[in-house]
Scaffold this active site. Structure first.
Site, PDB file in Angstrom:
ATOM      1  N   ILE A 166       0.836  -1.204   0.000  1.00 29.97           N
ATOM      2  CA  ILE A 166       0.000   0.000   0.000  1.00 29.97           C
ATOM      3  C   ILE A 166       0.869   1.251   0.000  1.00 29.97           C
ATOM      4  CG2 ILE A 166      -1.745   1.318   1.271  1.00 29.97           C
ATOM      5  CD1 ILE A 166      -2.799  -1.399   2.317  1.00 29.97           C
ATOM      6  N   ASP A 185      10.837   2.796   6.385  1.00 29.26           N
ATOM      7  CA  ASP A 185      10.488   1.376   6.517  1.00 29.26           C
ATOM      8  C   ASP A 185      11.629   0.692   7.235  1.00 29.26           C
ATOM      9  OD1 ASP A 185      10.010  -1.520   5.801  1.00 29.26           O
ATOM     10  OD2 ASP A 185       8.408  -0.628   4.603  1.00 29.26           O
ATOM     11  N   ALA A 242      -4.838   4.152   8.097  1.00 26.60           N
ATOM     12  CA  ALA A 242      -5.723   3.093   7.601  1.00 26.60           C
ATOM     13  C   ALA A 242      -4.991   1.761   7.704  1.00 26.60           C
ATOM     14  CB  ALA A 242      -6.141   3.368   6.157  1.00 26.60           C
ATOM     15  N   SER A 243      -4.047   1.680   8.679  1.00 26.27           N
ATOM     16  CA  SER A 243      -3.306   0.412   8.797  1.00 26.27           C
ATOM     17  C   SER A 243      -3.976  -0.465   9.840  1.00 26.27           C
ATOM     18  CB  SER A 243      -1.834   0.672   9.104  1.00 26.27           C
ATOM     19  OG  SER A 243      -1.665   1.329  10.344  1.00 26.27           O
ATOM     20  N   GLU A 273     -13.035  -2.246  17.350  1.00 26.95           N
ATOM     21  CA  GLU A 273     -13.999  -1.926  16.301  1.00 26.95           C
ATOM     22  C   GLU A 273     -15.296  -2.681  16.548  1.00 26.95           C
ATOM     23  OE1 GLU A 273     -12.121  -2.533  12.493  1.00 26.95           O
ATOM     24  OE2 GLU A 273     -10.542  -1.084  12.945  1.00 26.95           O
ATOM     25  N   HIS A 296     -13.492   1.371   8.847  1.00 28.51           N
ATOM     26  CA  HIS A 296     -12.595   0.328   8.311  1.00 28.51           C
ATOM     27  C   HIS A 296     -13.010  -0.066   6.887  1.00 28.51           C
ATOM     28  CE1 HIS A 296      -9.667  -3.047   9.651  1.00 28.51           C
ATOM     29  NE2 HIS A 296      -9.529  -2.808   8.362  1.00 28.51           N
TER      30      HIS A 296
END
Ligand code: NAI
Length: 413
Positions: A166, A185, A242-243, A273, A296
């Site tokens: 992503i 990273d 959004a991970s 969630e 999500h």
């Protein structure tokens, strides 16, 4: 007691039964139908008792997130060659148990990569223009036309944390918008386009106008962005996650937004969630200005569902036709083109000393010529592919299958 070896299996394609539950996207049928398999579809998931009945005949089962493949269900699946999870998660399947039974489980972890990446780009613009707040005001009848606090994204710096599938897509798309892209990273990653690696998270946080998180959920990423990291971000910067929900301390984020250090945030994932759409949702971020909250849905698009159908069915077809286990989440991975003019033996065995000695002895006793061979193991099982002369392959298969260490053995013509 070790599991008893199952009878050897080999079928004409028309006898391969595929059971697809939970309204899997029709794209899955394209490949499976083209192979001539018998495909049966069930619209919902099935309770355990019904599943036990239905799975007995199936050579392959395709599920999404609601079907639970428990040890009891898998024990009944005496013919099952593979499980396809037409989704990302696989925790609805007893993976270790399936491994012990010689059943590989496949999923589609990267089919929704593009969907997430597109959403990130959209949100960067949405946040920069305070778009959702302006839209809500107009819906409520308030006309608040202003330029203060609204920005172009061109020329700004985007920092990507986690430059995997992503992260890289986000980096590529962001350059089309004229953003300067940095990434951090823990693994060495080849930069796409003009994206540039930075040596530390701190450097990325200090230089970026937008920080977007695309790391997996690991002990190292839990709480990766807390009060100290938010404080290191530039005043007026924005955070997108959004991970996984565990990566960001939401109380710290809410505090940073409330005191005006950060100018906005977009959050798609949360530490807890709701299980269903009817459950309520609580979060310290609710009601804050210029904060986009989504349930999500980063990877939830029709295109992603279609891609998942194709990707998982392709893995299943390869497994049935050639024994390839590339991409299996619970199984040693092998992929080997079949040597011409051979029969292929696929053998899953318990990973104990002496197995390969026994198999090699069987092959040499039959004077069989090995054209190609590959073995991969994990701590519990070994998976062997051998391409042999056709004349002796059946005898070899029967003898391997009869070994007490064999879990499943199959021959491909
Ligand atoms: P990926 O495995 O391709 O990339 C993850 C990258 O993060 C790798 O390059 C890895 O080296 C790096 N990384 C791991 N630990 C790190 C650390 N401590 N610091 C910096 N980098 C680190 O994964 P992919 O497919 O790009 O997915 C990323 C995340 O997005 C995952 O958490 C996944 O669960 C989530 N996701 C969320 C979706 C949604 O609907 N919101 C949909 C799809 C994925």
């Amino acid at each position: 007691m070790p599991p008893q070896p199952l009878p050897p299996t080999s079928f004409p394609k028309g006898e391969i039964k595929i059971l697809l539950l939970e309204n899997i996207h029709v794209s899955a049928n394209e490949l499976l139908d083209a192979e001539g398999f018998q495909v049966e579809r069930v619209s919902g998931s099935l309770p355990e008792d019904q599943l036990v009945e239905r799975i007995r005949d199936a050579h392959v089962i395709g599920i999404r997130s609601k079907t639970r493949l428990t040890p009891r269900v898998l024990d009944e699946a005496r013919r099952l060659l593979a499980v396809g999870c037409f989704c990302i998660g696989t925790n609805q399947v007893a993976l270790t148990h399936a491994n012990g039974l010689g059943i590989p489980v496949f999923n589609a972890p990267f089919s929704n990569t593009r969907s997430v990446a597109e959403l990130m780009l959209a949100e960067i613009v949405v946040l920069s223009r305070q778009l959702f707040d302006r839209s809500r005001e107009v819906h409520e009848g308030t006309w608040k036309k202003l330029a203060v606090g609204a920005h172009e994204v061109r020329g700004k710096t985007l920092g990507i944390v986690g430059y995997g599938h992503i992260g890289r897509q986000v980096g590529v798309l962001a350059e089309f918008f004229g953003l300067r892209v940095l990434f951090y990273d823990i693994a060495a990653r080849l930069p796409m386009g003009n994206n540039r690696a930075v040596p530390s998270l701190d450097e990325l946080l200090a230089e970026s106008d937008y920080v977007t998180l695309h790391v997996p959920e690991t002990p190292q990423t839990a709480g990766m962005i807390g009060a100290a990291e938010l404080a290191r971000m530039k005043a007026g910067a924005m955070l997108l996650n959004a991970s996984r929900g565990t990566v960001v301390d939401l109380d710290a984020l809410a505090a940073s937004l409330r005191d005006g250090h950060l100018a906005g945030a977009a959050v798609d994932v949360y530490p807890e969630e709701p299980v269903s759409n009817s459950d309520g949702f609580r979060s310290p971020l609710r009601g804050l200005a210029n904060v986009v909250l989504t349930p999500h849905i980063g990877g939830s698009t029709e295109e992603a569902q279609e891609a998942i159908g194709r990707e998982v069915s392709a893995s299943l077809v390869k497994l049935v036709n050639s024994g390839a286990t590339t991409g299996a989440v619970n199984f040693p991975e092998i992929e080997l083109p079949q040597a011409p003019g051979t029969h292929r033996i696929l053998n899953v065995h318990r990973n104990v000393p002496g197995v390969m000695r026994d198999i090699t002895r069987i092959i040499s006793d039959k004077d069989a010529n090995i054209h190609a061979q590959m073995l991969a193991t994990d701590p519990d099982i070994g998976y062997l592919i051998v391409d042999l002369d056709r004349a002796v392959s059946h005898e070899v298969k029967d003898a391997i299958s009869a070994l007490s260490t064999s879990i499943r053995t199959r021959i491909l013509y």
